[in-house]
Design an enzyme around this catalytic site. Sequence first.
Site, PDB file in Angstrom:
ATOM      1  CB  CYS A 103      -0.926  -0.003   1.217  1.00  0.00           C
ATOM      2  SG  CYS A 103      -1.920   1.488   1.385  1.00  0.00           S
ATOM      3  CB  CYS A 123      -0.434   2.561   3.988  1.00  0.00           C
ATOM      4  SG  CYS A 123      -2.041   1.948   3.551  1.00  0.00           S
ATOM      5  CG  ASP A 124       3.138   1.226   4.372  1.00  0.00           C
ATOM      6  OD1 ASP A 124       2.513   1.681   5.345  1.00  0.00           O
ATOM      7  OD2 ASP A 124       3.035   0.055   3.995  1.00  0.00           O
TER       8      ASP A 124
END
Lengths: 224, 311
Positions: free
Chosen positions: B138, B141-142
Site C-alpha cells: 500500500c 499507507c507507507d
Amino acid sequence: MALIQDNDRKFLIDKFSKELINPVKVVLVTGKKGISQITQYNEEYLEVIQQILEEVKELSDKIELEVIEFNSDNPFIKEHNVEFLPFVAILGAKNSKVYFSGIPAGHEFTTIIEDIVDVSREETKLSKLAKEEISKIKKPVNIKVFVTPTCPYCPRAVRLAHQAAMENSLIRAEMIEANEFPELSQKYNVYGVPKTIINDSVEFEGAVPENMFLEYLRNATAEN
Amino acid sequence: MGEIEKRVNTVIIGGGPAGLTAAIYARRSLLNTILLEKLTPGGQAATTDIIDNYPGFPDGITGPELMQLIEKQAVRFGVEIMFDEAQEIIPKDSLYIVKTQGGENLLTKTIIIATGAEPKPLEVPQEKQLRGRGISYCATCDAAFFKNKTVAVIGGGDSALQEAIYLTKFASKVYIIHRRDQLRASKMLQEKAFKDEKIEFVWDCVLQNALGEKKVEGIEIKNVKTGEFKTIKLDGIFVSIGYNPNTAFLNDFIELDEQGYIITNEDTETSRPGIYAAGDVRKKSLKQIITAASDGAIAAYKAEEYISKNK
C-alpha cells in the site's frame, strides 16, 4: 476557517443526535513547543488538533472538551501515563483507556468519531465471542497501533484495539501517528502501517480480522 | 450450527464500490439488508491516491473521498454495516445461512458476494520476514516512511504506475521492475511515468529475492531474456503484481474459474439461485470502480426480482 467541512458537519450532527446516549469527555493534552514530549514533526499540528476537537465538541451537547497543558505533576498525566503530545483521551463512565498520540487526522478522524459513539453508548461493535474473551483478561495489556493519516486500513486496526480497551479497563490502547514520532517508529521497526504491538512482545502488520486480533492478544497475554 | 440471530432479505458480503452500490439499490427497493465488511468500507478503491476516471468528478477525486461519499450514500438509505467476515454459506431449505467469523448466523433470502480481490503476494523467500519492514502492498499507507530513499515498484499495470508516481512525492528514486518490455498501464499514465525524472524503468526483469534481515536493503532481480542476475541497493519494495479473488471461504459452493473468480452471467447470477457476484470478485474483462458499481446495481436489482418471484 472551519476544518470540518459543512456537509460533513451536517452528517456528523445528525449521526451524533441519533447515536450518542451518555456524555463523553474528550481530553486533549497539549504543550508548549520545545518540550521533550513534542517532536519537531508534530509541533505544527498542536493548533490544528485543538481546533478539530473544538469543532467536534460543537457537534453535540453530549460532548465535553477539556484541554490540559502538559505538566508531569498533573494527576491526569500520571493516571493516563501520557508520554507523547498531542495526546487525546476519549472518556466515558467506564474510564476506558482509549488514547491517541499524535493527530487523529485523515482516515483516523473516522476513528475518533466512532470511538466517541461507542464510549457514549458504552457498547462496542465487537462480536459476542470477542467480548467474552476480552472480558476474561486479568492482567494489564498495552496495545500500540502505529498509523499514518493516509492509510485506509489503519482505522480498523486502531478501532479493534480501542474497542478491546472499552471492553476491559485493564487494556490500554493507543494510536500513534508514525510520522510525528519517527524515533518511536524506528524503535519499533515501523516501515509499514498499520502495525500493532501488544505488550512490547507480540507484533503484527496490517489490519487483521477480529479473530486474528484475538489470537495475537491471546499470545501476548499468555506470555505474561 | 448455532442459533439464527438475524433474518434479512439480502446479505451483501464486502463493502467496496460493488457492495456499497448494491446496498444503495437494495435499500431503495426496501430490502432488509446487512452488509458485512471485514476491515473498513471502501475496499481497494480507498487505497488509490487519485481516481481520474470515475464520471462526475471532472478534476478527479481521491479514492478515500470517493468511497466515503458512496458509503455515506448507502448509510443514508439505511444499510446496516456489520464489521465481521463471512466464513461459510450454508443452504437451508430455499434460504441461505451466512456464518460469520464473529459467530453470527444470518438467515437470508439472497446473497450478493462483493468480496473483491487482494494483492498477490510476492513469491520470494524473504517475503514473510520483510513484510512491513520495507515490503509494502500500500503506497498511500507507507510512502512517508521512504522520504529521500530509494524504492522499487514491482509490476507494470495501472496501479503499479500510479503507486510509482505517488511515491515520487517522497522517495528520491523509484525503480519500476517489470517482467516484459511493454506496459499494460493506460497510455496517459505511461506518458506521465516516462516523463518523471525520479522514475527509472527496469525492463524484462523479475524479482528473485528481497535482500535484508531486519529490513529491506536491496533486491535481486533476474533478466528473463538474458538470464543475468543483478542486485540493486534500495530501502523499500512496493508490490503491484495483480490480484487474487477473495473466494476461499466459498469452498466450491458456487462455480469459480481456474483462478478462483466467480463465474456469472451478465446479470451477475452465479451457479446458485439467489446468489449474485459483483465487482472484482466476478470473472469479467474490466475491473474498475465504475464496473464494480454497475455490477452492484444489477445484483441488487436481480436480488429484489428473485425475492418477489419466490414469495
